[in-house]
Write an enzyme that holds these catalytic residues in place. Structure first.
Site, PDB file in Angstrom:
ATOM      1  N   THR A  12      34.838  42.541  34.196  1.00  0.00           N
ATOM      2  CA  THR A  12      34.207  42.900  35.469  1.00  0.00           C
ATOM      3  C   THR A  12      34.838  44.152  36.076  1.00  0.00           C
ATOM      4  O   THR A  12      34.149  45.144  36.354  1.00  0.00           O
ATOM      5  CB  THR A  12      34.340  41.714  36.465  1.00  0.00           C
ATOM      6  OG1 THR A  12      33.797  40.564  35.844  1.00  0.00           O
ATOM      7  CG2 THR A  12      33.595  41.993  37.754  1.00  0.00           C
ATOM      8  N   LYS A 104      46.894  40.451  40.149  1.00  0.00           N
ATOM      9  CA  LYS A 104      47.687  39.824  41.230  1.00  0.00           C
ATOM     10  C   LYS A 104      48.582  38.704  40.724  1.00  0.00           C
ATOM     11  O   LYS A 104      49.718  38.546  41.163  1.00  0.00           O
ATOM     12  CB  LYS A 104      46.761  39.312  42.344  1.00  0.00           C
ATOM     13  CG  LYS A 104      45.729  38.295  41.892  1.00  0.00           C
ATOM     14  CD  LYS A 104      44.320  38.825  41.985  1.00  0.00           C
ATOM     15  CE  LYS A 104      43.393  37.986  41.147  1.00  0.00           C
ATOM     16  NZ  LYS A 104      42.004  38.136  41.417  1.00  0.00           N
ATOM     17  N   GLY A 133      40.904  43.550  47.068  1.00  0.00           N
ATOM     18  CA  GLY A 133      39.971  44.474  46.411  1.00  0.00           C
ATOM     19  C   GLY A 133      39.980  45.870  46.982  1.00  0.00           C
ATOM     20  O   GLY A 133      40.981  46.586  46.919  1.00  0.00           O
ATOM     21  N   ILE A 135      40.005  46.977  49.977  1.00  0.00           N
ATOM     22  CA  ILE A 135      40.714  47.249  51.241  1.00  0.00           C
ATOM     23  C   ILE A 135      42.067  47.907  50.927  1.00  0.00           C
ATOM     24  O   ILE A 135      42.853  47.361  50.161  1.00  0.00           O
ATOM     25  CB  ILE A 135      40.965  45.935  52.020  1.00  0.00           C
ATOM     26  CG1 ILE A 135      39.649  45.242  52.351  1.00  0.00           C
ATOM     27  CG2 ILE A 135      41.779  46.199  53.273  1.00  0.00           C
ATOM     28  CD1 ILE A 135      39.832  43.861  52.992  1.00  0.00           C
ATOM     29  N   GLY A 186      29.731  35.496  40.898  1.00  0.00           N
ATOM     30  CA  GLY A 186      30.561  36.349  40.034  1.00  0.00           C
ATOM     31  C   GLY A 186      31.873  36.823  40.623  1.00  0.00           C
ATOM     32  O   GLY A 186      32.576  37.586  39.981  1.00  0.00           O
ATOM     33  N   GLU A 189      37.302  33.266  40.199  1.00  0.00           N
ATOM     34  CA  GLU A 189      38.115  33.321  38.989  1.00  0.00           C
ATOM     35  C   GLU A 189      37.546  32.329  37.970  1.00  0.00           C
ATOM     36  O   GLU A 189      36.745  31.460  38.320  1.00  0.00           O
ATOM     37  CB  GLU A 189      39.565  32.917  39.301  1.00  0.00           C
ATOM     38  CG  GLU A 189      40.220  33.736  40.395  1.00  0.00           C
ATOM     39  CD  GLU A 189      40.353  35.200  40.059  1.00  0.00           C
ATOM     40  OE1 GLU A 189      40.868  35.514  38.990  1.00  0.00           O
ATOM     41  OE2 GLU A 189      39.912  36.036  40.873  1.00  0.00           O
ATOM     42  N   LYS A 204      48.323  36.824  46.201  1.00  0.00           N
ATOM     43  CA  LYS A 204      48.190  37.997  47.085  1.00  0.00           C
ATOM     44  C   LYS A 204      49.176  37.893  48.248  1.00  0.00           C
ATOM     45  O   LYS A 204      49.743  38.894  48.697  1.00  0.00           O
ATOM     46  CB  LYS A 204      46.744  38.088  47.575  1.00  0.00           C
ATOM     47  CG  LYS A 204      45.770  38.320  46.421  1.00  0.00           C
ATOM     48  CD  LYS A 204      44.332  38.018  46.800  1.00  0.00           C
ATOM     49  CE  LYS A 204      43.390  38.206  45.621  1.00  0.00           C
ATOM     50  NZ  LYS A 204      42.033  37.698  45.861  1.00  0.00           N
ATOM     51  N   GLY A 301      34.627  41.825  43.256  1.00  0.00           N
ATOM     52  CA  GLY A 301      33.402  42.451  42.741  1.00  0.00           C
ATOM     53  C   GLY A 301      33.740  43.702  41.959  1.00  0.00           C
ATOM     54  O   GLY A 301      34.759  44.356  42.169  1.00  0.00           O
TER      55      GLY A 301
HETATM   56  N1  HSE Z   1      38.425  35.387  42.887  1.00  0.00           N
HETATM   57  C1  HSE Z   1      38.811  36.375  43.824  1.00  0.00           C
HETATM   58  C2  HSE Z   1      38.026  36.144  45.104  1.00  0.00           C
HETATM   59  C3  HSE Z   1      38.548  37.742  43.246  1.00  0.00           C
HETATM   60  O1  HSE Z   1      37.125  35.295  45.144  1.00  0.00           O
HETATM   61  O2  HSE Z   1      38.323  36.786  46.097  1.00  0.00           O
HETATM   62  C4  HSE Z   1      39.441  38.818  43.789  1.00  0.00           C
HETATM   63  O3  HSE Z   1      40.782  38.573  43.601  1.00  0.00           O
END
Ligand code: HSE
Length: 425
Positions: A12, A104, A133, A135, A186, A189, A204, A301
């Site tokens: 992705t 992460k 992501g 940010i 999508g 995880e 995180k 994403g």
């Molecule tokens: N699985 C994570 C989420 C993806 O849903 O935010 C980004 O780390």
């Protein structure tokens, strides 16, 4: 000035980076004067690359060949997970290559080892995409807020959980009704347990706590509670009393200790974080000089995450041959505060028989443990049906509330274990 990028992993995020570099390299060049070129892509599954025009790009199924490729200056590790990602990153750093990663989990587990390797080799290890992501929260903490003592960070860092909790609140759905839809979108995880059990947010949280306080933080010491036990009933009661339910990462410095914890949290409707809905992420930072700042955007994403990866590459490229900037260092080993010692307000939902003296007994047990009640609601039910009593406490130490609940739940008028949810205060 040119920078040649190698991408390990065309899943992705990797495919997002490939797409961004193929599509927007000229945008980067126009804005920054640096030419960022996709030079090499490695993935075990060549099918993932069939939709891209990779003319002039080396394509292989061998990450080690990519790392050794003299044409590659910056290695983007985008396969995720612990191994072989750790080995690839260490090899790249030891080969004198800068590394950009969105990993992460690996950073939370092996951050000091990877950082040491980057320092030793005089190269950069960057990971903006690993937290929230698109940010730019890593940049904000390391650069924009460099002059500040950070008092606290409150983050909605998992899009899957925020999506599920938002739909439960807006549509009155139950957790299980929404989970599969979140997966289908999508951004969860594989499997989604890492999201819904809170571990993705904990990874995180660990990265943010380390950065904010330049300290080593043991991932296993972070208190983690996910959203799987959240019921539609609690989401609805929370809304009724003016709160939204969010999975928050809380990072704070209190009396020389660090709080780093992840749990469902009630956020008052007038707090900016309450307005963060669906899969969006946000990070609210309180500091001594800048005061409060808020960062908002898509935390997951393909393209939003790729945007952060490419931004790191561009930062490296802009520096050209100049020495790597002062690296992040883990200079402290501050203790993590036990969750029982953390202070805050609490929402309690008690399920009780409805007869004289019940409320009095509950209040008396709470009082005995030093827990002060800020508000109380009892919903009228039909005769014979257990009643719900919703209590909000004033600020109190968590262990006092936990002890009080243990005693309350032992009473014969209690029909179901009491639900406790922490409140952002
Ligand atoms: N699985 C994570 C989420 C993806 O849903 O935010 C980004 O780390």
């Amino acid at each position: 000035m040119a920078c040649n990028v190698g991408v390990i992993g065309a899943g992705t995020v990797g495919s997002g980076v490939i797409e961004t570099l193929l599509k927007n390299s000229q945008v980067v060049a126009d804005k920054t004067g640096v030419e960022v070129r996709l030079a090499h892509v490695a993935d075990l599954n060549p099918d993932l690359l069939k939709d891209y025009d990779l003319t002039g790009v080396t394509v292989s199924n061998d990450a080690k060949a990519l790392i050794a490729d003299p044409n590659v200056n910056v290695v983007c590790e985008l396969i995720g997970g612990y191994e072989p990602a750790r080995t690839f990153i260490l090899e790249a750093l030891n080969n004198g290559k800068h590394v950009v990663t969105a990993n992460k989990m690996l950073l939370a587990m092996a951050g000091p080892e990877l950082t040491e390797a980057a320092i030793k080799n005089g190269v950069e290890l960057r990971y903006e995409a690993a937290v929230a992501g698109t940010i730019p929260i890593i940049k904000a903490i390391r650069e924009s807020l460099a002059a500040n003592n950070i008092h606290a960070v409150y983050g909605i860092l998992n899009g899957t959980c925020n999506y599920i909790l938002t739909r439960m609140a807006v549509e009155g759905l139950q957790f299980d009704d929404v989970l599969q839809q979140a997966v289908d979108l999508g951004f969860a995880e594989t499997p989604p347990d890492l999201d819904i059990e809170g571990h993705d947010t904990a990874h995180k949280c660990q990265i943010l706590a380390s950065l904010c306080y330049s300290t080593k933080v043991n991932l296993d010491d972070i208190y983690v509670e996910g959203i799987t036990k959240i019921t539609g009933l609690d989401v609805a009661y929370a809304a009724e009393i003016g709160y939204q339910l969010k999975l928050l990462a809380v990072v704070r410095r209190v009396n020389g200790e660090i709080e780093a914890r992840v749990h469902p949290t009630l956020v008052a409707n007038d707090h900016l974080l309450a307005a963060v809905k669906y899969e969006f992420n946000a990070v609210y930072v309180e500091t001594d000089i800048a005061d409060a700042t808020l960062y908002y955007g898509r935390g997951a994403g393909k393209l939003p995450t790729a945007s952060a990866v490419v931004a790191d590459v561009v930062d490296i490229a802009r520096r050209g041959d100049a020495p790597a900037p002062a690296p992040f260092r883990y200079t402290h080993e501050l203790p993590l505060r036990d969750i029982g010692l953390c202070e805050g307000r609490f929402y309690l939902r008690l399920t009780t028989e409805d007869h004289p003296g019940v409320l009095g007994s509950i209040c008396s047990i709470l009082g005995k443990h030093g827990v002060s009640i800020a508000s109380c609601i009892q919903k009228e039910e039909q005769a014979g049906v257990p009643a719900h009593v919703i209590l909000m406490t004033h600020d109190t130490q968590e262990s006092s509330v936990v002890d009080a609940i243990a005693e309350i739940d032992n009473q014969n008028f209690i029909d179901e274990a009491t639900h406790m949810i922490r409140v952002l205060s």
